[in-house]
Every structure is written in structure tokens, then in C-alpha cells.
Design an enzyme around this catalytic site. Structure first.
Site, PDB file in Angstrom:
ATOM      1  CG  ASP A 136      -2.027  -1.070   1.125  1.00  0.00           C
ATOM      2  OD1 ASP A 136      -1.942  -1.924   0.219  1.00  0.00           O
ATOM      3  OD2 ASP A 136      -2.941  -1.068   1.966  1.00  0.00           O
ATOM      4  CG  ASP A 167      -6.817  -0.197   0.771  1.00  0.00           C
ATOM      5  OD1 ASP A 167      -7.236  -1.364   0.897  1.00  0.00           O
ATOM      6  OD2 ASP A 167      -7.216   0.761   1.478  1.00  0.00           O
ATOM      7  CG  HIS A 192     -11.275   0.752  -0.789  1.00  0.00           C
ATOM      8  ND1 HIS A 192     -11.159  -0.570  -0.456  1.00  0.00           N
ATOM      9  CD2 HIS A 192     -10.555   1.432   0.149  1.00  0.00           C
ATOM     10  CE1 HIS A 192     -10.407  -0.689   0.626  1.00  0.00           C
ATOM     11  NE2 HIS A 192     -10.008   0.507   1.001  1.00  0.00           N
ATOM     12  CB  SER A 199     -13.236   0.369   4.983  1.00  0.00           C
ATOM     13  OG  SER A 199     -12.758   1.142   3.896  1.00  0.00           O
ATOM     14  CG  HIS A 242      -8.822   4.959   2.350  1.00  0.00           C
ATOM     15  ND1 HIS A 242      -9.886   4.699   3.172  1.00  0.00           N
ATOM     16  CD2 HIS A 242      -8.214   3.772   2.130  1.00  0.00           C
ATOM     17  CE1 HIS A 242      -9.917   3.407   3.461  1.00  0.00           C
ATOM     18  NE2 HIS A 242      -8.917   2.811   2.832  1.00  0.00           N
ATOM     19  CE  LYS A 261      -3.985  -4.308   1.014  1.00  0.00           C
ATOM     20  NZ  LYS A 261      -4.870  -3.317   1.629  1.00  0.00           N
ATOM     21  CD  GLU A 294     -10.917  -2.667   5.125  1.00  0.00           C
ATOM     22  OE1 GLU A 294     -10.698  -2.833   3.909  1.00  0.00           O
ATOM     23  OE2 GLU A 294     -10.766  -1.572   5.696  1.00  0.00           O
ATOM     24  CB  ALA A 342      -0.378   1.318   8.315  1.00  0.00           C
ATOM     25  CB  CYS A 344      -2.000  -3.490   4.972  1.00  0.00           C
ATOM     26  SG  CYS A 344      -3.636  -2.839   4.590  1.00  0.00           S
TER      27      CYS A 344
HETATM   28 ZN    ZN Z   1      -8.777   0.793   2.590  1.00  0.00          ZN
END
Ligand code: ZN
Length: 193
Positions: free
Chosen positions: A14, A56, A58, A64, A75, A100, A107, A135, A139
Site C-alpha cells: 500500500d 488498497d 476500493h 470501510s 481513501h 485488494k 474489508e 501500515a 495491512c
Molecule cells: Zn482501505
């Protein structure tokens, strides 16, 4: 010191603008880990070893997000500027991108959750993963937990992780948990050649 072997792969979680300072979910010090992560990428690429990068990724109404009842600000909406890596994060063209949490209703903190990563790693004979990125307390932690549960040896890139720290000690506790699970803490100067 640690020598890289043909069974090794690098997995960086990420590195995306929204997780860097100034981003929608900016992590303090997230930019400081970019130089060491670039060094790791160069080392692995030079040795002909695979590099995996997660993103990440989305849909606009991901579960989330606070707007949908989740815990995070909006985000990493797929394809938005915040979902992309910063320009200086110059990955080898051969790096494999793992997307992902692409499903609005689920999530996924771990790079293994609902992805083909494990199948891909098995297919190319990877047995040891060097894991860093963002982070530490989400993750990275969940990716390391899954990697250990799936039988991979893990080296944790201690100079290539930063924590969200919703609670001040979250990152430190996550590092302890990963090391207790068998992850070996390493930093870039420990790699030979
Ligand atoms: Zn996320």
C-alpha cells in the site's frame, strides 16, 4: 547479515498517495520509508527476484468508509490520484500489483485475503517473504499473520514500515506480535550485496 536466495520475494503493502503525508489517510512518516523500500526493490530486482506491490483499491462506496458506517475516511478509490503510488516510487516493470479490498462489502487488510497472491507465490516457488509498507498495524500486520499461517518464512522490514497508531502503541504492539509469530526483523544494511 542476510543473503537473498532464489526462494525469496519482496512484498510491499500500500504505497499509495492517500496513505502518505497529505493524503486522505496520511500516515506520519510514511514518506520516510520510501528510500529504504526503493533500495529493497533495487536489490531484489538486481537478483532477479520477484517484487509484489499491494494496492488498497476500493469502489466509491466501500464499507470501510465512514460515509458507509466504517472507520476510515474515504481513501484509495480505485483509479483516483490518491490510489496511485507517488512518482518517486519507481517500481520495476516486472513488479506484480495485487489489488485488494475491491469488493464494496468486504474489508481486506491482508494481501492474501480474496487475492491470488498465495497461488502465485506457490507457482513460482517462493518460500520466504520480505514484507514492508503501510501500515504496520493493519495491512503489514495482517499480511504477516497470513503469511506465517500459510507457512512462509517472513523477514519484517523494520526500516520500511510505519504505523497509523490510532492508539499510540499500536505499531509497537504489532511489531512485537509479528516477531512473536516468527517474523525476523531486518533492515536494508543487513542484506549482503
Ligand atoms: Zn482501505
Amino acid at each position: 547479515m542476510i543473503s537473498l536466495t532464489p526462494d525469496d520475494a519482496l512484498l510491499i503493502a500500500d504505497i499509495q498517495n492517500d496513505f502518505l503525508p497529505g493524503g486522505a489517510l496520511g500516515i506520519r512518516g510514511g514518506d520516510e520509508i520510501l528510500p529504504p523500500l526503493l533500495s529493497y526493490m533495487r536489490r531484489f530486482h538486481t537478483h532477479g527476484l520477484p517484487v509484489f506491490l499491494t494496492r488498497d483499491w476500493h469502489p466509491p462506496h466501500h464499507c470501510s468508509f465512514r460515509t458507509e458506517g466504517g472507520v476510515w475516511p474515504v481513501h484509495c478509490v480505485a483509479g483516483s490520484p490518491g490510489s496511485l503510488p507517488p512518482a518517486i516510487f519507481d517500481a520495476p516493470a516486472s513488479a506484480v500489483i495485487i489489488y485488494k479490498a475491491i469488493d464494496a462489502d468486504h474489508e481486506a487488510y491482508s494481501a492474501f485475503q480474496d487475492t491470488l497472491l498465495h497461488r502465485h507465490l506457490r507457482a513460482i516457488g517462493v518460500r520466504r517473504l520480505f514484507i514492508g509498507g503501510l501500515a504496520t498495524d493493519y495491512c503489514v500486520l495482517n499480511t504477516v499473520k497470513d503469511a506465517r499461517a500459510l507457512g512462509y518464512a517472513v523477514c519484517l522490514l523494520t526500516d520500511g514500515i510505519r504505523a497509523v497508531n490510532l492508539r499510540p502503541e499500536d505499531g509497537r504492539h504489532a511489531e512485537e506480535e509479528m516477531i512473536n509469530l516468527g517474523a525476523v526483523p531486518v533492515h536494508v544494511e543487513m542484506l549482503t550485496a
